[in-house]
Design a protein around this motif. Structure first.
Motif, PDB file in Angstrom:
ATOM      1  N   GLY A 266       0.798  -1.219   0.000  1.00 54.28           N
ATOM      2  CA  GLY A 266       0.000   0.000   0.000  1.00 54.28           C
ATOM      3  C   GLY A 266       0.829   1.267   0.000  1.00 54.28           C
ATOM      4  O   GLY A 266       0.443   2.274   0.599  1.00 54.28           O
ATOM      5  N   THR A 267       1.931   1.266  -0.712  1.00 53.00           N
ATOM      6  CA  THR A 267       2.896   2.356  -0.669  1.00 53.00           C
ATOM      7  C   THR A 267       2.334   3.667  -1.212  1.00 53.00           C
ATOM      8  O   THR A 267       1.382   3.675  -1.993  1.00 53.00           O
ATOM      9  CB  THR A 267       4.151   1.970  -1.482  1.00 53.00           C
ATOM     10  N   ASP A 268       2.967   4.777  -0.797  1.00 48.69           N
ATOM     11  CA  ASP A 268       2.661   6.074  -1.407  1.00 48.69           C
ATOM     12  C   ASP A 268       3.750   6.475  -2.397  1.00 48.69           C
ATOM     13  O   ASP A 268       3.789   7.609  -2.858  1.00 48.69           O
ATOM     14  CB  ASP A 268       2.449   7.167  -0.357  1.00 48.69           C
ATOM     15  N   ARG A 269       4.610   5.526  -2.724  1.00 48.55           N
ATOM     16  CA  ARG A 269       5.649   5.744  -3.730  1.00 48.55           C
ATOM     17  C   ARG A 269       5.141   5.283  -5.093  1.00 48.55           C
ATOM     18  O   ARG A 269       4.349   4.349  -5.189  1.00 48.55           O
ATOM     19  CB  ARG A 269       6.932   4.991  -3.380  1.00 48.55           C
ATOM     20  N   ALA A 270       5.646   5.911  -6.139  1.00 48.00           N
ATOM     21  CA  ALA A 270       5.213   5.556  -7.486  1.00 48.00           C
ATOM     22  C   ALA A 270       6.023   4.415  -8.065  1.00 48.00           C
ATOM     23  O   ALA A 270       5.558   3.702  -8.956  1.00 48.00           O
ATOM     24  CB  ALA A 270       5.317   6.775  -8.402  1.00 48.00           C
ATOM     25  N   LEU A 271       7.249   4.249  -7.586  1.00 50.73           N
ATOM     26  CA  LEU A 271       8.162   3.253  -8.142  1.00 50.73           C
ATOM     27  C   LEU A 271       8.937   2.583  -7.014  1.00 50.73           C
ATOM     28  O   LEU A 271       9.289   3.231  -6.030  1.00 50.73           O
ATOM     29  CB  LEU A 271       9.156   3.913  -9.109  1.00 50.73           C
ATOM     30  N   GLU A 272       9.225   1.304  -7.208  1.00 52.57           N
ATOM     31  CA  GLU A 272      10.067   0.600  -6.244  1.00 52.57           C
ATOM     32  C   GLU A 272      11.544   0.901  -6.481  1.00 52.57           C
ATOM     33  O   GLU A 272      12.362   0.855  -5.572  1.00 52.57           O
ATOM     34  CB  GLU A 272       9.816  -0.908  -6.326  1.00 52.57           C
ATOM     35  N   SER A 273      11.902   1.174  -7.739  1.00 55.50           N
ATOM     36  CA  SER A 273      13.279   1.563  -8.064  1.00 55.50           C
ATOM     37  C   SER A 273      13.244   2.486  -9.256  1.00 55.50           C
ATOM     38  O   SER A 273      12.359   2.408 -10.109  1.00 55.50           O
ATOM     39  CB  SER A 273      14.134   0.320  -8.387  1.00 55.50           C
ATOM     40  N   LEU A 274      14.214   3.416  -9.315  1.00 56.32           N
ATOM     41  CA  LEU A 274      14.264   4.408 -10.385  1.00 56.32           C
ATOM     42  C   LEU A 274      14.969   3.830 -11.602  1.00 56.32           C
ATOM     43  O   LEU A 274      15.868   3.006 -11.473  1.00 56.32           O
ATOM     44  CB  LEU A 274      14.988   5.666  -9.905  1.00 56.32           C
ATOM     45  N   TRP A 275      14.566   4.278 -12.785  1.00 56.58           N
ATOM     46  CA  TRP A 275      15.231   3.827 -14.003  1.00 56.58           C
ATOM     47  C   TRP A 275      16.102   4.921 -14.629  1.00 56.58           C
ATOM     48  O   TRP A 275      16.727   4.710 -15.639  1.00 56.58           O
ATOM     49  CB  TRP A 275      14.221   3.327 -15.037  1.00 56.58           C
ATOM     50  N   TRP A 276      16.118   6.120 -14.040  1.00 54.93           N
ATOM     51  CA  TRP A 276      16.901   7.208 -14.622  1.00 54.93           C
ATOM     52  C   TRP A 276      18.080   7.567 -13.726  1.00 54.93           C
ATOM     53  O   TRP A 276      18.125   7.230 -12.558  1.00 54.93           O
ATOM     54  CB  TRP A 276      16.018   8.427 -14.888  1.00 54.93           C
TER      55      TRP A 276
END
Length: 276
Positions: A266-276
């Motif tokens: 139920g995270t409030d983050r959009a991504l688990e890891s960044l790709w940039w």
């Protein structure tokens, strides 16, 4: 064949700025520029889709524009989204280039594709693109709750959309609540997990019980939450099937089962890891 219309019949929602957006759109991420993209968009428009989602980074805006022109549909009948590529410098100038590639006078929605370089630096250029009429609505993508807060703190024109990876398996409750609290509509990309979620046993069981495909079940889950959902396919039959989600409902028990598939806590983050 059921059609995804742009009429206010439960198949659209109003954004915070008053503009209407169709709930189901065709995403064209990873669809090569040229015939494959043109055919996918053409088939979608024939099937009744009235919402196409592309991006500067996808490199296929010209094909989206050609398919739109070849369809013969009035421009005002089709909702077009593209996204600012944040490795570039000026969202306003890049919006102009997108309009040229798409062959349209304005975008329905223009989004910051991801918060590279920080969440706020591009927003002034996004607002200028909006002020000049290049985009009727502006928004963001892949922004966490805190990044969304940062934009709201400096914005004169608030983002009305946050496009994020979202499905029963990525049920980001915290981020959904944060968006709801700010009147920011969530757009769900990769609702099928780029195909990974279609083989899940619980999804398959629900699909068999309701006489639908697993993809239709996953898309319908989003629609019942009044989320905008962007399934991607280049196969005509699947494009058509993915539009046929407005003539059935999932039960409360089925929705609860799907809710339980979340792998993000139920995270409030959009991504688990960044790709940039």
């Amino acid at each position: 064949m059921a059609a995804v219309s742009s009429e206010a019949d439960g198949r659209t929602r109003a954004l915070a700025d008053g503009n209407e957006i169709p709930l189901v759109g065709l995403g064209v991420w990873q669809v090569p520029d040229g015939r494959e993209c043109e055919e996918a968009v053409a088939w979608a428009l024939e099937a009744g889709y009235r919402h196409i989602d592309t991006a500067q980074a996808y490199g296929n805006e010209r094909s989206v524009g050609k398919a739109l022109r070849d369809s013969g549909l009035p421009r005002e009948d089709v909702f077009i989204t593209t996204k600012f590529y944040p490795a570039r410098q000026d969202p306003e100038a890049e919006a102009q280039r997108s309009l040229e590639r798409l062959g349209v006078d304005s975008l329905d929605l223009y989004i910051v594709h991801w918060p590279q370089g920080g969440p706020t630096w591009a927003w002034d250029g996004m607002q200028r693109a909006h002020e000049r009429g290049y985009a009727r609505s502006i928004g963001v993508s892949n922004f966490s709750a805190s990044e969304l807060d940062a934009v709201f703190a400096i914005a004169d024109v608030h983002p009305v959309v946050n496009q994020i990876q979202f499905s029963p398996f990525e049920y980001r409750r915290g981020l959904l609540d944060a968006c709801d609290g700010r009147r920011v509509a969530v757009e769900a990309y990769s609702p099928l997990g780029t195909g990974r979620h279609l083989g899940d046993a619980q999804v398959a069981d629900i699909a068999e019980r309701v006489g639908r495909t697993p993809a239709q079940v996953l898309i319908r889950w989003a629609v019942q939450r009044d989320l905008i959902v962007l399934p991607k396919s280049t196969h005509r039959e699947r494009i058509e099937q993915n539009a046929q989600v407005f003539d059935f409902e999932l039960s409360e028990a089925d929705v609860a089962t799907l809710d339980g598939l979340d792998r993000t806590n139920g995270t409030d983050r959009a991504l688990e890891s960044l790709w940039w």
